[in-house]
Scaffold this motif. Structure first.
Motif, PDB file in Angstrom:
ATOM      1  N   SER A  68     -70.026  15.535 102.424  1.00  0.00           N
ATOM      2  CA  SER A  68     -69.479  15.811 103.769  1.00  0.00           C
ATOM      3  C   SER A  68     -69.654  14.647 104.743  1.00  0.00           C
ATOM      4  O   SER A  68     -68.757  14.361 105.541  1.00  0.00           O
ATOM      5  N   GLU A  69     -70.812  13.987 104.666  1.00  0.00           N
ATOM      6  CA  GLU A  69     -71.023  12.840 105.554  1.00  0.00           C
ATOM      7  C   GLU A  69     -69.910  11.805 105.329  1.00  0.00           C
ATOM      8  O   GLU A  69     -69.303  11.293 106.284  1.00  0.00           O
ATOM      9  N   TYR A  70     -69.645  11.541 104.059  1.00  0.00           N
ATOM     10  CA  TYR A  70     -68.598  10.562 103.752  1.00  0.00           C
ATOM     11  C   TYR A  70     -67.213  11.090 104.145  1.00  0.00           C
ATOM     12  O   TYR A  70     -66.359  10.302 104.588  1.00  0.00           O
ATOM     13  N   PHE A  71     -66.982  12.400 103.991  1.00  0.00           N
ATOM     14  CA  PHE A  71     -65.690  12.976 104.398  1.00  0.00           C
ATOM     15  C   PHE A  71     -65.377  12.669 105.866  1.00  0.00           C
ATOM     16  O   PHE A  71     -64.229  12.461 106.235  1.00  0.00           O
ATOM     17  N   HIS A  72     -66.420  12.665 106.726  1.00  0.00           N
ATOM     18  CA  HIS A  72     -66.166  12.327 108.133  1.00  0.00           C
ATOM     19  C   HIS A  72     -65.512  10.961 108.247  1.00  0.00           C
ATOM     20  O   HIS A  72     -64.621  10.746 109.075  1.00  0.00           O
ATOM     21  N   GLY A 101     -62.876   7.852  95.321  1.00  0.00           N
ATOM     22  CA  GLY A 101     -61.938   8.741  94.637  1.00  0.00           C
ATOM     23  C   GLY A 101     -62.163   8.752  93.135  1.00  0.00           C
ATOM     24  O   GLY A 101     -62.152   9.807  92.501  1.00  0.00           O
ATOM     25  N   ARG A 102     -62.390   7.591  92.573  1.00  0.00           N
ATOM     26  CA  ARG A 102     -62.577   7.537  91.119  1.00  0.00           C
ATOM     27  C   ARG A 102     -63.839   8.287  90.693  1.00  0.00           C
ATOM     28  O   ARG A 102     -63.854   8.944  89.656  1.00  0.00           O
ATOM     29  N   GLN A 103     -64.895   8.166  91.499  1.00  0.00           N
ATOM     30  CA  GLN A 103     -66.132   8.879  91.173  1.00  0.00           C
ATOM     31  C   GLN A 103     -65.938  10.385  91.252  1.00  0.00           C
ATOM     32  O   GLN A 103     -66.302  11.123  90.338  1.00  0.00           O
ATOM     33  N   ILE A 104     -65.368  10.852  92.344  1.00  0.00           N
ATOM     34  CA  ILE A 104     -65.293  12.309  92.528  1.00  0.00           C
ATOM     35  C   ILE A 104     -64.277  12.921  91.560  1.00  0.00           C
ATOM     36  O   ILE A 104     -64.500  14.008  91.016  1.00  0.00           O
ATOM     37  N   VAL A 105     -63.201  12.201  91.286  1.00  0.00           N
ATOM     38  CA  VAL A 105     -62.207  12.723  90.345  1.00  0.00           C
ATOM     39  C   VAL A 105     -62.813  12.843  88.949  1.00  0.00           C
ATOM     40  O   VAL A 105     -62.634  13.843  88.253  1.00  0.00           O
ATOM     41  N   SER A 147     -75.837  17.002  91.262  1.00  0.00           N
ATOM     42  CA  SER A 147     -76.669  16.415  90.221  1.00  0.00           C
ATOM     43  C   SER A 147     -76.255  14.990  89.880  1.00  0.00           C
ATOM     44  O   SER A 147     -76.848  14.341  89.037  1.00  0.00           O
ATOM     45  N   ALA A 148     -75.203  14.526  90.539  1.00  0.00           N
ATOM     46  CA  ALA A 148     -74.693  13.200  90.189  1.00  0.00           C
ATOM     47  C   ALA A 148     -75.423  12.120  90.986  1.00  0.00           C
ATOM     48  O   ALA A 148     -75.048  11.790  92.107  1.00  0.00           O
ATOM     49  N   GLU A 149     -76.492  11.602  90.394  1.00  0.00           N
ATOM     50  CA  GLU A 149     -77.307  10.578  91.064  1.00  0.00           C
ATOM     51  C   GLU A 149     -76.459   9.377  91.475  1.00  0.00           C
ATOM     52  O   GLU A 149     -76.585   8.840  92.570  1.00  0.00           O
ATOM     53  N   ARG A 150     -75.605   9.002  90.547  1.00  0.00           N
ATOM     54  CA  ARG A 150     -74.769   7.826  90.772  1.00  0.00           C
ATOM     55  C   ARG A 150     -73.859   8.045  91.989  1.00  0.00           C
ATOM     56  O   ARG A 150     -73.649   7.134  92.784  1.00  0.00           O
ATOM     57  N   LEU A 151     -73.359   9.262  92.147  1.00  0.00           N
ATOM     58  CA  LEU A 151     -72.484   9.561  93.282  1.00  0.00           C
ATOM     59  C   LEU A 151     -73.245   9.402  94.600  1.00  0.00           C
ATOM     60  O   LEU A 151     -72.739   8.845  95.561  1.00  0.00           O
ATOM     61  N   LYS A 152     -74.513   9.890  94.597  1.00  0.00           N
ATOM     62  CA  LYS A 152     -75.325   9.762  95.830  1.00  0.00           C
ATOM     63  C   LYS A 152     -75.458   8.301  96.247  1.00  0.00           C
ATOM     64  O   LYS A 152     -75.282   7.961  97.418  1.00  0.00           O
ATOM     65  N   LEU A 170     -72.157   7.035  97.556  1.00  0.00           N
ATOM     66  CA  LEU A 170     -71.849   7.568  98.898  1.00  0.00           C
ATOM     67  C   LEU A 170     -72.635   6.832  99.970  1.00  0.00           C
ATOM     68  O   LEU A 170     -72.089   6.468 101.006  1.00  0.00           O
ATOM     69  N   ASP A 171     -73.927   6.597  99.700  1.00  0.00           N
ATOM     70  CA  ASP A 171     -74.754   5.871 100.674  1.00  0.00           C
ATOM     71  C   ASP A 171     -74.167   4.488 100.955  1.00  0.00           C
ATOM     72  O   ASP A 171     -74.071   4.046 102.096  1.00  0.00           O
ATOM     73  N   ARG A 172     -73.787   3.842  99.884  1.00  0.00           N
ATOM     74  CA  ARG A 172     -73.254   2.486 100.012  1.00  0.00           C
ATOM     75  C   ARG A 172     -71.921   2.517 100.779  1.00  0.00           C
ATOM     76  O   ARG A 172     -71.666   1.688 101.653  1.00  0.00           O
ATOM     77  N   LEU A 173     -71.063   3.484 100.466  1.00  0.00           N
ATOM     78  CA  LEU A 173     -69.741   3.541 101.105  1.00  0.00           C
ATOM     79  C   LEU A 173     -69.842   3.930 102.575  1.00  0.00           C
ATOM     80  O   LEU A 173     -69.100   3.408 103.415  1.00  0.00           O
TER      81      LEU A 173
END
Ligand SMILES: [Fe+2]
Ligand SMILES: [Fe+2]
Lengths: 82, 296
Positions: free
Chosen positions: B107-111, B203-207, B8-13, B16-19
């Motif tokens: 998961s995409e970013y985890f790769h 890391g800061r976002q997910i934490v 539900s975290a729009e900001r995280l999406k 992630l796309d940017r990263l």
């Protein structure tokens, strides 16, 4: 040297755990969280300094650190702890 | 479910796309990037002197310049060794979560993280083996196998990963641009700093998100246990930068006493505070820690 080794180990552990007043030779140090993963290295260094020998973790197991008796046996010449 | 928290975290999406895009754009071949000269000059600093454990301490004042050069070499090998072990431990945890339901979104970013950390581990290990002839062994002993599931375990993995990366980056950022250091040393640090700026942003976002999830599901005593663990982790991480084996390899007598003196020296405490400054600010701002002190 053995009795002093036992006293030395117990004194060190008690200093880390002021909530305890005594530590039995057979108390499970790991179950009771007197030794834990994050605090372990400092204890390892204390044993190394006291025995004058570097300890490789390849040669030891968690069981060696389970009780004061097992520590004294394994790392100090633990004859009189039985 | 953590699934809801992350999904539900729009900001995280967006982040992630940017990263992921940035990771792809910055992609490099680490195996071809470095020159690896056979040897590095011994009579100079291998680590910025201000970042050495003995900086400003009584122990440091007793050492000659030659001893300081030696110690800077072994403390830098210790620092890279800690990186090798820290990366191994933490990417194992990320691999354990990739393509599971709760971490579908990331998961995409985890790769990218896993791939990049594998490469970091390679160049740090190469540095240690080539210029130090060894990697200092990992001295963490797994007595208390923590559970790998549930909100506390998820939070702690990513919190440890973030804090580890921020501590390391404090050094990389400074050593990457320190003209006193050999170009090979500068480059290893600068390259790592470049990748880690992405990892820290993630890391800061997910934490932050995983903490909110954990806080919503836990009572105060559970949160207190997590806080106590994190503080112990930070203390342990800082202490591991002061390795008696590095003192011994530098020829300093009574290495354990030297370590204890350094750890008790107020000048060393100043360095520790500087290293942790931005991390504890973040932890307090998020409500993860209640104060900036990491004392037990
Ligand atoms: Fe890394
Ligand atoms: Fe990283």
């Amino acid at each position: 040297m053995t009795q002093s080794a036992v006293d030395f180990i117990i004194d060190y552990l008690l200093a880390k755990r002021p909530d305890l007043t005594s530590i039995d030779l057979d108390l499970d140090l790991i179950e009771n969280r007197i030794l834990d993963s994050l605090g372990f290295v400092n204890f390892l260094y204390v044993v190394e300094e006291h025995t004058g020998t570097e300890i490789s973790l390849d040669d030891v197991t968690p069981e060696d650190f389970r009780t004061v008796r097992s520590i004294a046996k394994r790392f100090f010449d633990g004859a009189d702890v039985g | 479910m953590t699934a809801t928290v992350l999904d539900s975290a729009e900001r995280l999406k967006d982040i992630l796309d940017r990263l992921v895009a940035k990771s792809e754009a910055d992609y490099y071949n680490p195996y071809q990037l470095f020159q690896w000269p056979d040897t590095l000059p011994q009579e100079q600093y291998w680590m910025s002197p201000e970042l050495m454990s003995v900086h400003g301490t009584e122990v440091g004042a007793e050492l000659t310049e030659e001893q300081l050069h030696k110690l800077s070499k072994w403390e830098s090998v210790n620092f890279y060794s800690l990186n090798v072990h820290g990366i191994r431990e933490l990417i194992t945890e990320v691999i354990a979560r990739i393509h599971t339901k709760e971490f579908k979104l990331t998961s995409e970013y985890f790769h990218h993280i896993i791939g990049e950390e594998n490469e970091h581990m390679w160049f740090f290990a190469r540095f240690c083996n080539q210029y130090g002839g060894k990697i200092y062994p990992d001295l963490t002993f797994k007595f208390d196998q923590a559970s790998t599931d549930g909100p506390a375990a998820h939070f702690l993995v990513f919190a440890r990963l973030l804090l580890f990366e921020e501590i390391v980056d404090f050094f990389n950022k400074r050593m990457g641009e320190d003209e006193r250091l050999d170009p090979t040393i500068r480059k290893v640090n600068a390259i790592h700093h470049q990748d880690e700026s992405r990892h820290v942003a993630f890391g800061r976002q997910i934490v932050s998100l995983l903490w909110k999830d954990l806080a919503a599901k836990s009572d105060e005593s559970e949160l207190e246990a997590v806080r106590a663990y994190l503080k112990a982790y930070l203390r342990r991480s800082l202490e591991s930068l002061v390795n008696p084996a590095a003192f011994r390899d530098a020829g300093i007598p009574e290495p354990y006493k030297a370590r204890n003196r350094v750890l008790a020296d107020p000048a060393h405490a100043d360095l520790d505070r500087a290293i942790l400054k931005r991390s504890v600010k973040f932890l307090v701002a998020e409500g993860i820690l209640l104060t900036e002190s990491i004392d037990a």
